[in-house]
Scaffold this active site. Sequence first.
Site, PDB file in Angstrom:
ATOM      1  N   ASP A   1       0.851  -1.189   0.000  1.00  0.00           N
ATOM      2  CA  ASP A   1       0.000   0.000   0.000  1.00  0.00           C
ATOM      3  C   ASP A   1       0.888   1.241   0.000  1.00  0.00           C
ATOM      4  O   ASP A   1       1.773   1.378   0.850  1.00  0.00           O
ATOM      5  CB  ASP A   1      -0.914  -0.012   1.229  1.00  0.00           C
ATOM      6  CG  ASP A   1      -2.123   0.897   1.044  1.00  0.00           C
ATOM      7  OD1 ASP A   1      -2.441   1.257  -0.110  1.00  0.00           O
ATOM      8  OD2 ASP A   1      -2.752   1.257   2.056  1.00  0.00           O
TER       9      ASP A   1
ATOM     10  N   HIS B   1      -4.027  13.713   0.805  1.00  0.00           N
ATOM     11  CA  HIS B   1      -4.330  12.818   1.924  1.00  0.00           C
ATOM     12  C   HIS B   1      -3.225  12.894   2.976  1.00  0.00           C
ATOM     13  O   HIS B   1      -3.509  13.052   4.173  1.00  0.00           O
ATOM     14  CB  HIS B   1      -4.479  11.387   1.421  1.00  0.00           C
ATOM     15  CG  HIS B   1      -4.549  10.351   2.512  1.00  0.00           C
ATOM     16  ND1 HIS B   1      -5.622  10.258   3.375  1.00  0.00           N
ATOM     17  CD2 HIS B   1      -3.669   9.382   2.890  1.00  0.00           C
ATOM     18  CE1 HIS B   1      -5.396   9.259   4.232  1.00  0.00           C
ATOM     19  NE2 HIS B   1      -4.232   8.722   3.961  1.00  0.00           N
TER      20      HIS B   1
ATOM     21  N   ARG C   1       0.302  17.043  13.314  1.00  0.00           N
ATOM     22  CA  ARG C   1       1.340  18.080  13.304  1.00  0.00           C
ATOM     23  C   ARG C   1       0.818  19.289  12.540  1.00  0.00           C
ATOM     24  O   ARG C   1       1.160  19.505  11.373  1.00  0.00           O
ATOM     25  CB  ARG C   1       2.618  17.551  12.613  1.00  0.00           C
ATOM     26  CG  ARG C   1       3.261  16.338  13.253  1.00  0.00           C
ATOM     27  CD  ARG C   1       4.426  15.801  12.400  1.00  0.00           C
ATOM     28  NE  ARG C   1       3.966  15.432  11.054  1.00  0.00           N
ATOM     29  CZ  ARG C   1       3.429  14.253  10.745  1.00  0.00           C
ATOM     30  NH1 ARG C   1       3.282  13.329  11.666  1.00  0.00           N
ATOM     31  NH2 ARG C   1       3.040  14.017   9.514  1.00  0.00           N
TER      32      ARG C   1
ATOM     33  N   GLU D   1     -11.020   3.717   3.236  1.00  0.00           N
ATOM     34  CA  GLU D   1     -10.014   4.472   2.488  1.00  0.00           C
ATOM     35  C   GLU D   1     -10.251   4.227   1.010  1.00  0.00           C
ATOM     36  O   GLU D   1     -10.202   3.090   0.542  1.00  0.00           O
ATOM     37  CB  GLU D   1      -8.588   4.040   2.884  1.00  0.00           C
ATOM     38  CG  GLU D   1      -8.230   4.447   4.307  1.00  0.00           C
ATOM     39  CD  GLU D   1      -6.725   4.432   4.575  1.00  0.00           C
ATOM     40  OE1 GLU D   1      -6.020   3.615   3.955  1.00  0.00           O
ATOM     41  OE2 GLU D   1      -6.272   5.252   5.415  1.00  0.00           O
TER      42      GLU D   1
ATOM     43  N   TYR E   1       0.881   1.801  15.798  1.00  0.00           N
ATOM     44  CA  TYR E   1       1.658   1.970  14.563  1.00  0.00           C
ATOM     45  C   TYR E   1       3.073   2.495  14.767  1.00  0.00           C
ATOM     46  O   TYR E   1       3.868   2.486  13.818  1.00  0.00           O
ATOM     47  CB  TYR E   1       0.886   2.840  13.560  1.00  0.00           C
ATOM     48  CG  TYR E   1       1.136   4.317  13.656  1.00  0.00           C
ATOM     49  CD1 TYR E   1       0.634   5.041  14.713  1.00  0.00           C
ATOM     50  CD2 TYR E   1       1.869   4.983  12.693  1.00  0.00           C
ATOM     51  CE1 TYR E   1       0.859   6.399  14.806  1.00  0.00           C
ATOM     52  CE2 TYR E   1       2.111   6.340  12.775  1.00  0.00           C
ATOM     53  CZ  TYR E   1       1.597   7.041  13.835  1.00  0.00           C
ATOM     54  OH  TYR E   1       1.827   8.378  13.934  1.00  0.00           O
TER      55      TYR E   1
END
Lengths: 430, 430
Positions: free
Chosen positions: B131, B138, B147, B203, B248
Amino acid sequence: MPVNATHDPALTSWVASAQESSFPIQNLPFGVFRRAGETFRGGVAIGDQIVDLGLVAAHLDGLAGEAAHAGSASTLNGLMGMGAAAWSALRAALSAALATGSPLQDAVSACLVPQADVEMGLPATIGDYTDFYSSIHHATNIGRLFRPDNPLLPNYRWIPIGYHGRSSSIGVGPESFPRPRGQKRPGEDGVPGFGPSARMDYELELGVFVGAGNPQGEPIPMDAAEDHVFGICILNDWSARDIQGWEYQPLGPFLGKSFASTISPWIVTMEALAPFRTPFTRPAGDPQPLPYLSSDANAAAGGLDITLETRLSTEAMRAAGEAPTRLSLGSYRHAYWTVAQLVTHHTVNGCNLQPGDLLGTGTLSGPEAGMEGALIEITRGGKDPITLPNGETRSFLADGDTVVMTAWCERDGAVTIGFGEATGTVLPAR
Amino acid sequence: MPVNATHDPALTSWVASAQESSFPIQNLPFGVFRRAGETFRGGVAIGDQIVDLGLVAAHLDGLAGEAAHAGSASTLNGLMGMGAAAWSALRAALSAALATGSPLQDAVSACLVPQADVEMGLPATIGDYTDFYSSIHHATNIGRLFRPDNPLLPNYRWIPIGYHGRSSSIGVGPESFPRPRGQKRPGEDGVPGFGPSARMDYELELGVFVGAGNPQGEPIPMDAAEDHVFGICILNDWSARDIQGWEYQPLGPFLGKSFASTISPWIVTMEALAPFRTPFTRPAGDPQPLPYLSSDANAAAGGLDITLETRLSTEAMRAAGEAPTRLSLGSYRHAYWTVAQLVTHHTVNGCNLQPGDLLGTGTLSGPEAGMEGALIEITRGGKDPITLPNGETRSFLADGDTVVMTAWCERDGAVTIGFGEATGTVLPAR
């Protein structure tokens, strides 16, 4: 899978080379092999021989015979998918057939192929490869390079951290591959560098082959997790640290890993590992796993005491006839998460595992110096090069370097069993 | 692959439903199908019919006939591995056979199966799924949530960022799956939460199927990259944002993604997309790609103008007989990296691609409001819920929500072609 008659230390084989070898009758690991001009097919190592599963199937009854027949295909996926009862029946039957005094000795003798005559193949079509991060010592060593005051991220002690890896470039050792090219962190001009990796590393891991899978949407609970594990091999998850360092934020390692991974040719079954279990423990002050990652069986014996060794052979060493030199000696017993926890965590969201999927443990480092499972740890990010016995130095791997990983299990009251070797050589970039 | 006779807007088919459908004679996408009780086999969509490749092979000569025969298997991997010349020969032959006035009309009529009668299958055995993250809009929208002052990481404009995904849980729509369970970020007690995801998202992506692969160690240069691409489908890479957010770091998304991904059943070939190419451009001030990611052909026409739409249907909407409501409308032309750049970057380190591998583009968002490819972007991390036409609100997906993704290409002077739909439904957690 409890210790049973197949682990009896008194058991010997009429295959004389089995005694004192990595593959005694207590081991019986699976792989695929071929002689020149033949197609790959499944076999079981005994001493310096291989039992051809297709040939021996005719001499085995019931489920054992069916399992041997399934194992005679060009990959072991079919045998893996049959489940733990089939693997165990086959192990018991082969143990009896290969034992000293077996009435099947003459018949099974005709099913043996010398290991010296064959090429070993990838034992399974690996649909998905997942790499975990189950050594807290490795995670701490690596984290310290980037965050000296806070090396471990907050999730580490709660989650068996893992990520998806690349299946297509997994090969069986001995193999070689060209040093990868790629982008590297920009210098002062702000433009990324591009070229052969200058920070080639190995990662000492174990590879866990999934046996029977689970349907999508149906997690595997802890108490059933090991029933879904066929066995374990050695895994070198080669890493290009400079490529990895520039690419990995925010989605993780990619091209720094996907050029090659090398596994050992033989898969040692979970049943063969039964005498070498260790309790699962947490250091004082660390949290206990969440309930879905806990079970009594895991607490009692979730760990595995598998000794792990990495050795290096350089071109100059080979030219001078020098033996490979040891870089590390450790054990899988130091891992923070067990095999069962990896399987259960992987499926808790409903993800489906399939026969032949490979789960890497992640680099296996130990708590002490000399137990680091990667050069980046030994050389502290390349800043403290090591000096080899012949005076060569290494911060990272040089072209022509061959990395040899070995693993074995030894314990009082049990016969020592080996995993063989995962061997790979870095060639110059093309 | 240039525009040729198969794209002629004047071309019509004797299959009357082809005109004004998503699958006119200029499209000819590939998939696998079966009627109840049959095995899966390859076919090509024309209007509301499917050309059975196994049946039509007997009527096609030479390479086209060989390609049709390869395409008659239960997956398209064999056809994909034959390479671009074979796909193109088959397309030309089918175009001629299906064109109004074809002498083969009677023979090929007997090879048609109504789409209404069949179940569609996964078109390929997907060895590896990668991916990417090729939409800068995006990446910026997501980065801004974490951020606000510096949403894009320094590597984004240099590297087609990508990571390995999970192959086993990719399914073909329409499909449904239980809401995944997993760990979530700890609350005040410091202990992670555990339970069904409360931040389920979709998504909107395109899926690029690899055709002929490359040997390990041999990168694919830009000028050859599209020769290795079989075609494109729609991809919904479902995401559990709360699971993903806790797991993650540092190795990337894992269980937040691996529970399910849904693709559309038909693969539109790169040749069918030839009329819809767009130049590859960089915004003023952005760096040009490194040489290995640059080519004249890519600069001239590396992009693709594929319109992308996401719609939502809730249980309440279906009960009231209301149509799905649009959540986004965008285009793949806004992507920052092209298909050729994804292929070339993926292999620059020597990684081998194989027929049937799937490359996701990553979520495809556009530069304007209304073009966001995921709920997390539309609702700004769930803080600004949307109100649906029936008064329901959504921060993330609810149980019973069905997400319908569609895609098509339209341009003056060309016949509009469609991709069909990728449709999936979130069921309650088990």
